[in-house]
Design a protein around this motif. Sequence first.
Motif, mmCIF file in Angstrom:
data_model
loop_
_atom_site.group_PDB
_atom_site.id
_atom_site.type_symbol
_atom_site.label_atom_id
_atom_site.label_comp_id
_atom_site.label_asym_id
_atom_site.label_seq_id
_atom_site.Cartn_x
_atom_site.Cartn_y
_atom_site.Cartn_z
ATOM 1 N N PRO A 137 0.816 -1.218 0.000
ATOM 2 C CA PRO A 137 0.000 0.000 0.000
ATOM 3 C C PRO A 137 0.847 1.265 0.000
ATOM 4 O O PRO A 137 1.925 1.312 0.593
ATOM 5 C CB PRO A 137 -0.796 -0.126 1.305
ATOM 6 N N GLU A 138 0.364 2.289 -0.691
ATOM 7 C CA GLU A 138 0.956 3.619 -0.633
ATOM 8 C C GLU A 138 0.102 4.475 0.288
ATOM 9 O O GLU A 138 -1.118 4.558 0.110
ATOM 10 C CB GLU A 138 1.008 4.256 -2.023
ATOM 11 N N GLU A 139 0.732 5.100 1.264
ATOM 12 C CA GLU A 139 0.005 5.930 2.211
ATOM 13 C C GLU A 139 -0.086 7.373 1.708
ATOM 14 O O GLU A 139 0.805 7.842 0.987
ATOM 15 C CB GLU A 139 0.690 5.900 3.577
ATOM 16 N N PRO A 140 -1.146 8.099 2.090
ATOM 17 C CA PRO A 140 -1.238 9.515 1.712
ATOM 18 C C PRO A 140 -0.076 10.309 2.315
ATOM 19 O O PRO A 140 0.419 9.981 3.393
ATOM 20 C CB PRO A 140 -2.571 9.956 2.324
ATOM 21 N N VAL A 141 0.348 11.337 1.602
ATOM 22 C CA VAL A 141 1.443 12.192 2.057
ATOM 23 C C VAL A 141 0.988 13.654 1.982
ATOM 24 O O VAL A 141 0.554 14.110 0.917
ATOM 25 C CB VAL A 141 2.710 11.993 1.200
ATOM 26 N N VAL A 142 1.101 14.359 3.090
ATOM 27 C CA VAL A 142 0.719 15.773 3.151
ATOM 28 C C VAL A 142 1.910 16.628 2.715
ATOM 29 O O VAL A 142 3.035 16.415 3.167
ATOM 30 C CB VAL A 142 0.277 16.153 4.576
ATOM 31 N N MET A 143 1.646 17.583 1.851
ATOM 32 C CA MET A 143 2.686 18.503 1.419
ATOM 33 C C MET A 143 2.984 19.532 2.515
ATOM 34 O O MET A 143 2.106 19.891 3.306
ATOM 35 C CB MET A 143 2.262 19.225 0.139
ATOM 36 N N ASP A 144 4.222 20.001 2.546
ATOM 37 C CA ASP A 144 4.664 20.919 3.591
ATOM 38 C C ASP A 144 3.825 22.206 3.592
ATOM 39 O O ASP A 144 3.670 22.857 2.549
ATOM 40 C CB ASP A 144 6.134 21.258 3.377
ATOM 41 N N THR A 145 3.303 22.562 4.749
ATOM 42 C CA THR A 145 2.396 23.711 4.853
ATOM 43 C C THR A 145 3.082 25.020 4.485
ATOM 44 O O THR A 145 2.509 25.863 3.773
ATOM 45 C CB THR A 145 1.827 23.809 6.283
ATOM 46 N N ALA A 146 4.308 25.219 4.956
ATOM 47 C CA ALA A 146 5.019 26.465 4.666
ATOM 48 C C ALA A 146 5.295 26.606 3.170
ATOM 49 O O ALA A 146 5.145 27.702 2.603
ATOM 50 C CB ALA A 146 6.323 26.517 5.454
ATOM 51 N N LEU A 147 5.679 25.514 2.527
ATOM 52 C CA LEU A 147 5.946 25.578 1.098
ATOM 53 C C LEU A 147 4.656 25.796 0.303
ATOM 54 O O LEU A 147 4.657 26.499 -0.723
ATOM 55 C CB LEU A 147 6.648 24.305 0.643
ATOM 56 N N GLN A 148 3.562 25.196 0.762
ATOM 57 C CA GLN A 148 2.264 25.472 0.132
ATOM 58 C C GLN A 148 1.964 26.968 0.175
ATOM 59 O O GLN A 148 1.456 27.551 -0.789
ATOM 60 C CB GLN A 148 1.146 24.716 0.848
ATOM 61 N N HIS A 149 2.266 27.577 1.319
ATOM 62 C CA HIS A 149 2.000 29.015 1.488
ATOM 63 C C HIS A 149 2.801 29.844 0.478
ATOM 64 O O HIS A 149 2.277 30.798 -0.108
ATOM 65 C CB HIS A 149 2.336 29.435 2.917
ATOM 66 N N HIS A 150 4.045 29.474 0.251
ATOM 67 C CA HIS A 150 4.864 30.209 -0.713
ATOM 68 C C HIS A 150 4.289 30.086 -2.125
ATOM 69 O O HIS A 150 4.271 31.064 -2.886
ATOM 70 C CB HIS A 150 6.300 29.695 -0.686
ATOM 71 N N ILE A 151 3.843 28.886 -2.489
ATOM 72 C CA ILE A 151 3.238 28.713 -3.816
ATOM 73 C C ILE A 151 1.963 29.530 -3.929
ATOM 74 O O ILE A 151 1.717 30.197 -4.949
ATOM 75 C CB ILE A 151 2.952 27.230 -4.099
ATOM 76 N N ALA A 152 1.141 29.499 -2.884
ATOM 77 C CA ALA A 152 -0.116 30.259 -2.907
ATOM 78 C C ALA A 152 0.150 31.762 -3.027
ATOM 79 O O ALA A 152 -0.540 32.462 -3.779
ATOM 80 C CB ALA A 152 -0.922 29.961 -1.648
ATOM 81 N N GLN A 153 1.145 32.246 -2.304
ATOM 82 C CA GLN A 153 1.492 33.670 -2.403
ATOM 83 C C GLN A 153 1.946 34.024 -3.812
ATOM 84 O O GLN A 153 1.544 35.064 -4.375
ATOM 85 C CB GLN A 153 2.601 34.007 -1.413
ATOM 86 N N ALA A 154 2.774 33.175 -4.404
ATOM 87 C CA ALA A 154 3.254 33.421 -5.761
ATOM 88 C C ALA A 154 2.103 33.372 -6.765
ATOM 89 O O ALA A 154 2.018 34.202 -7.682
ATOM 90 C CB ALA A 154 4.323 32.405 -6.129
ATOM 91 N N ALA A 155 1.209 32.410 -6.587
ATOM 92 C CA ALA A 155 0.062 32.295 -7.489
ATOM 93 C C ALA A 155 -0.840 33.519 -7.393
ATOM 94 O O ALA A 155 -1.321 34.031 -8.414
ATOM 95 C CB ALA A 155 -0.727 31.030 -7.168
ATOM 96 N N GLU A 156 -1.051 34.008 -6.194
ATOM 97 C CA GLU A 156 -1.899 35.186 -6.021
ATOM 98 C C GLU A 156 -1.251 36.425 -6.643
ATOM 99 O O GLU A 156 -1.941 37.299 -7.183
ATOM 100 C CB GLU A 156 -2.176 35.426 -4.535
ATOM 101 N N ALA A 157 0.080 36.488 -6.587
ATOM 102 C CA ALA A 157 0.777 37.631 -7.174
ATOM 103 C C ALA A 157 0.708 37.605 -8.698
ATOM 104 O O ALA A 157 0.543 38.642 -9.343
ATOM 105 C CB ALA A 157 2.240 37.637 -6.720
ATOM 106 N N VAL A 158 0.817 36.416 -9.280
ATOM 107 C CA VAL A 158 0.861 36.290 -10.736
ATOM 108 C C VAL A 158 -0.532 36.177 -11.346
ATOM 109 O O VAL A 158 -0.808 36.748 -12.407
ATOM 110 C CB VAL A 158 1.698 35.057 -11.127
ATOM 111 N N ALA A 159 -1.417 35.451 -10.676
ATOM 112 C CA ALA A 159 -2.764 35.183 -11.208
ATOM 113 C C ALA A 159 -3.773 35.303 -10.075
ATOM 114 O O ALA A 159 -4.272 34.296 -9.562
ATOM 115 C CB ALA A 159 -2.817 33.799 -11.833
ATOM 116 N N PRO A 160 -4.093 36.528 -9.667
ATOM 117 C CA PRO A 160 -4.989 36.742 -8.512
ATOM 118 C C PRO A 160 -6.326 36.027 -8.688
ATOM 119 O O PRO A 160 -6.989 36.165 -9.719
ATOM 120 C CB PRO A 160 -5.173 38.259 -8.483
ATOM 121 N N GLY A 161 -6.692 35.235 -7.677
ATOM 122 C CA GLY A 161 -7.979 34.548 -7.690
ATOM 123 C C GLY A 161 -8.068 33.390 -8.653
ATOM 124 O O GLY A 161 -9.121 32.749 -8.757
ATOM 125 N N GLN A 162 -6.973 33.070 -9.337
ATOM 126 C CA GLN A 162 -7.006 32.019 -10.352
ATOM 127 C C GLN A 162 -6.318 30.732 -9.885
ATOM 128 O O GLN A 162 -5.852 29.934 -10.695
ATOM 129 C CB GLN A 162 -6.345 32.515 -11.634
#
Length: 229
Positions: A137-162
């Motif tokens: 079996p392969e178990e679920p893996v949670v992505m790092d919360t801090a790194l998710q935040h950096h991606i979300a910030q970058a996405a909001e800067a480049v493509a707000p709301g998208q």
Amino acid sequence: HIEQGGRLEASGKSIGVVTTIVGIREFQLRFTGQRNHAGTTPMSIRRDAGAALVAFIARVDAAFDRLADADTVWTVGRIDLDPGSFSVVPGKADMYLQFRDGNPGRLHAMENALAALVDEWNLQHAVQVELIPCDGPEEPVVMDTALQHHIAQAAEAVAPGQWIHMPSGASHDAQVIAHHIPACMLFVPSIGGVSHDFIEDTAEAHIVLGCDVAARAAAGIVEALRRSA
């Protein structure tokens, strides 16, 4: 990475910030009946392994549907009938079942439900079924919360709301890396939500946008490390 699905396109979004990579369970189910002549064996006395397999799939669908949420998926990806002839009632039949979810508890519940279906079936039918685990079996893996935040910030800067947070229904190297260092992923849309087909494609504009978001997120991560040093 390309999403390999249709969620981004359906929601009109351009970037997915991956929260979790799902776990996977795989089983072979082997049905054993009696091979016999398809023309001379009355329906009432047949032990048709193929017919049993098809009926069992409906039970799996119903049981899993009661446990599932919007991200739970299951697939019968292969069926083998023995001997596989027009004129012979199948004496054996195999099906290969995979199911995926990001919730370990739900995966465990689905395993238990499948085992219960097998036990119940074998008490009620002359065609018997054996449940055989496949790869580990392969178990679920949670992505790092801090790194998710950096991606979300970058996405909001480049493509707000998208952009949206979303799980990955496919396996990726990041789930292996995440056991050793913090890991994260971002998705760009797949045209038509199609993957694992020769027509799989992603718009060039989305590829460029994804690269821009990835570069900005990487710069943000480096800056955060510099400040904390």
